[in-house]
Design a protein around this motif. Structure first.
Motif, PDB file in Angstrom:
ATOM      1  N   SER A 135     -32.724 -11.730 -49.625  1.00  0.00           N
ATOM      2  CA  SER A 135     -31.778 -12.193 -50.636  1.00  0.00           C
ATOM      3  C   SER A 135     -32.426 -13.197 -51.585  1.00  0.00           C
ATOM      4  O   SER A 135     -32.027 -13.312 -52.743  1.00  0.00           O
ATOM      5  CB  SER A 135     -30.547 -12.828 -49.971  1.00  0.00           C
ATOM      6  N   LYS A 136     -33.440 -13.924 -51.102  1.00  0.00           N
ATOM      7  CA  LYS A 136     -34.115 -14.911 -51.950  1.00  0.00           C
ATOM      8  C   LYS A 136     -35.303 -14.312 -52.704  1.00  0.00           C
ATOM      9  O   LYS A 136     -35.541 -14.649 -53.869  1.00  0.00           O
ATOM     10  CB  LYS A 136     -34.603 -16.078 -51.089  1.00  0.00           C
ATOM     11  N   LYS A 137     -36.058 -13.443 -52.042  1.00  0.00           N
ATOM     12  CA  LYS A 137     -37.312 -12.950 -52.616  1.00  0.00           C
ATOM     13  C   LYS A 137     -37.232 -11.515 -53.128  1.00  0.00           C
ATOM     14  O   LYS A 137     -38.124 -11.077 -53.849  1.00  0.00           O
ATOM     15  CB  LYS A 137     -38.424 -13.019 -51.557  1.00  0.00           C
ATOM     16  N   GLY A 138     -36.156 -10.786 -52.765  1.00  0.00           N
ATOM     17  CA  GLY A 138     -36.113  -9.370 -53.095  1.00  0.00           C
ATOM     18  C   GLY A 138     -37.018  -8.590 -52.176  1.00  0.00           C
ATOM     19  O   GLY A 138     -37.803  -9.165 -51.410  1.00  0.00           O
ATOM     20  N   PHE A 139     -36.952  -7.262 -52.261  1.00  0.00           N
ATOM     21  CA  PHE A 139     -37.774  -6.438 -51.369  1.00  0.00           C
ATOM     22  C   PHE A 139     -39.256  -6.650 -51.629  1.00  0.00           C
ATOM     23  O   PHE A 139     -40.049  -6.843 -50.707  1.00  0.00           O
ATOM     24  CB  PHE A 139     -37.429  -4.959 -51.529  1.00  0.00           C
TER      25      PHE A 139
ATOM     26  N   PHE B  74     -26.805  -7.086 -51.380  1.00  0.00           N
ATOM     27  CA  PHE B  74     -26.198  -5.797 -51.667  1.00  0.00           C
ATOM     28  C   PHE B  74     -26.090  -5.582 -53.175  1.00  0.00           C
ATOM     29  O   PHE B  74     -26.395  -4.499 -53.688  1.00  0.00           O
ATOM     30  CB  PHE B  74     -24.823  -5.716 -51.021  1.00  0.00           C
ATOM     31  N   ALA B  75     -25.664  -6.614 -53.911  1.00  0.00           N
ATOM     32  CA  ALA B  75     -25.533  -6.506 -55.363  1.00  0.00           C
ATOM     33  C   ALA B  75     -26.883  -6.224 -56.007  1.00  0.00           C
ATOM     34  O   ALA B  75     -26.996  -5.382 -56.916  1.00  0.00           O
ATOM     35  CB  ALA B  75     -24.933  -7.787 -55.932  1.00  0.00           C
ATOM     36  N   ASN B  76     -27.932  -6.902 -55.551  1.00  0.00           N
ATOM     37  CA  ASN B  76     -29.271  -6.676 -56.110  1.00  0.00           C
ATOM     38  C   ASN B  76     -29.747  -5.252 -55.850  1.00  0.00           C
ATOM     39  O   ASN B  76     -30.348  -4.621 -56.726  1.00  0.00           O
ATOM     40  CB  ASN B  76     -30.264  -7.676 -55.519  1.00  0.00           C
ATOM     41  N   GLU B  77     -29.477  -4.745 -54.667  1.00  0.00           N
ATOM     42  CA  GLU B  77     -29.878  -3.374 -54.334  1.00  0.00           C
ATOM     43  C   GLU B  77     -29.181  -2.380 -55.254  1.00  0.00           C
ATOM     44  O   GLU B  77     -29.816  -1.455 -55.798  1.00  0.00           O
ATOM     45  CB  GLU B  77     -29.527  -3.089 -52.864  1.00  0.00           C
TER      46      GLU B  77
ATOM     47  N   TYR C 126     -39.950  -3.981 -32.951  1.00  0.00           N
ATOM     48  CA  TYR C 126     -38.561  -3.610 -33.224  1.00  0.00           C
ATOM     49  C   TYR C 126     -38.424  -2.797 -34.513  1.00  0.00           C
ATOM     50  O   TYR C 126     -37.582  -1.901 -34.597  1.00  0.00           O
ATOM     51  CB  TYR C 126     -37.693  -4.863 -33.316  1.00  0.00           C
ATOM     52  N   PHE C 127     -39.229  -3.126 -35.491  1.00  0.00           N
ATOM     53  CA  PHE C 127     -39.172  -2.431 -36.782  1.00  0.00           C
ATOM     54  C   PHE C 127     -40.605  -2.139 -37.227  1.00  0.00           C
ATOM     55  O   PHE C 127     -41.439  -3.045 -37.279  1.00  0.00           O
ATOM     56  CB  PHE C 127     -38.465  -3.297 -37.830  1.00  0.00           C
ATOM     57  N   SER C 128     -40.854  -0.901 -37.579  1.00  0.00           N
ATOM     58  CA  SER C 128     -42.232  -0.477 -37.843  1.00  0.00           C
ATOM     59  C   SER C 128     -42.790  -0.956 -39.175  1.00  0.00           C
ATOM     60  O   SER C 128     -44.007  -0.942 -39.369  1.00  0.00           O
ATOM     61  CB  SER C 128     -42.317   1.058 -37.788  1.00  0.00           C
ATOM     62  N   SER C 129     -41.928  -1.378 -40.101  1.00  0.00           N
ATOM     63  CA  SER C 129     -42.398  -1.756 -41.435  1.00  0.00           C
ATOM     64  C   SER C 129     -41.373  -2.641 -42.126  1.00  0.00           C
ATOM     65  O   SER C 129     -40.237  -2.783 -41.661  1.00  0.00           O
ATOM     66  CB  SER C 129     -42.633  -0.505 -42.290  1.00  0.00           C
ATOM     67  N   LYS C 130     -41.794  -3.213 -43.255  1.00  0.00           N
ATOM     68  CA  LYS C 130     -40.862  -4.024 -44.049  1.00  0.00           C
ATOM     69  C   LYS C 130     -39.711  -3.155 -44.550  1.00  0.00           C
ATOM     70  O   LYS C 130     -38.557  -3.601 -44.585  1.00  0.00           O
ATOM     71  CB  LYS C 130     -41.600  -4.670 -45.226  1.00  0.00           C
ATOM     72  N   GLU C 131     -40.008  -1.922 -44.928  1.00  0.00           N
ATOM     73  CA  GLU C 131     -38.960  -1.024 -45.412  1.00  0.00           C
ATOM     74  C   GLU C 131     -37.936  -0.742 -44.312  1.00  0.00           C
ATOM     75  O   GLU C 131     -36.728  -0.687 -44.577  1.00  0.00           O
ATOM     76  CB  GLU C 131     -39.555   0.281 -45.911  1.00  0.00           C
TER      77      GLU C 131
END
Length: 210
Positions: free
Chosen positions: A21-25, A104-107, A47-52
């Motif tokens: 929310s602060k830095k964006g994807f 959510f709004a930024n996405e 737990y999660f394979s990547s940033k995506e």
């Protein structure tokens, strides 16, 4: 998933929400998310394979929480109370989860590259179902004829404004939804404006006790 695994996964999602929310994807990093979650990068990647993958899971969680109040709109309930309850829940979510609303709004403003399939399927089906509920209320003469879809859009726009534009609200009023009195004032004002617009009284007139 064990309790520890579930706890760690939630820690990651909470940390990711703040980071995205602060830095964006593009500006977010797995390293900062891991540090905020209190674990190593290698542990996070278990737990999660990547940033995506983290980003997608964060958005999916936001959608699940954000849409829960709309799912509770009861066709058999009193329209004024059902809509008022929905509006107040949305405002309270803006108060309690402002970062989720902004992410959510930024996405969406970027074209919803990660969640467009969900918007076009699950969200669309839910909105169509609840538009049908509102249309039934209209046909029964319980509220003024309006376009149900635009009524839902109006509720989204007004309630989420207090999260997405909180800086502007603080600049103009010196207050935000963390102020309990301002939160109550906001709920009363927004609820009255929307319900009065569809011909419903708020607060409802109490029946006199005999």
């Amino acid at each position: 998933m064990s309790r520890i695994q579930e706890k760690n996964r939630n820690l990651i999602l909470d940390a990711a929400l703040g980071e995205f929310s602060k830095k964006g994807f593009s500006g977010a990093t797995v390293e900062r998310i891991a540090a905020e979650a209190g674990m190593s990068k290698s542990n996070l990647l278990y737990y999660f394979s990547s940033k995506e993958a983290i980003y997608n899971a964060t958005l999916a969680h936001i959608l699940e929480v954000w849409l829960a109040p709309l799912k509770t709109l009861d066709p058999a309930g009193d329209p004024a109370r059902e809509l008022a309850g929905y509006i107040c829940q949305k405002i309270e979510m803006s108060a309690n989860f402002p970062e989720a609303s902004r992410l959510f709004a930024n996405e969406v403003m970027q074209g919803a590259p990660q969640i467009l399939p969900i918007l076009e399927t699950d969200l669309k089906r839910l909105v169509q179902e609840k538009c049908g509920v509102i249309e039934d209320w209209i046909d029964a003469g319980k509220l003024r004829r309006v376009d149900p879809l635009h009524l839902i859009f109006t509720i989204w726009a007004t309630t989420q404004h207090y999260a997405d534009f909180s800086v502007q609200i603080r600049a103009l009023t010196g207050r935000d939804l963390s102020d309990a009195a301002f939160l109550q004032q906001t709920e009363e004002a927004v609820t009255s404006l929307i319900l009065n617009g569809v011909g419903l009284a708020w607060p409802p007139e109490e029946t006199e006790q005999e």
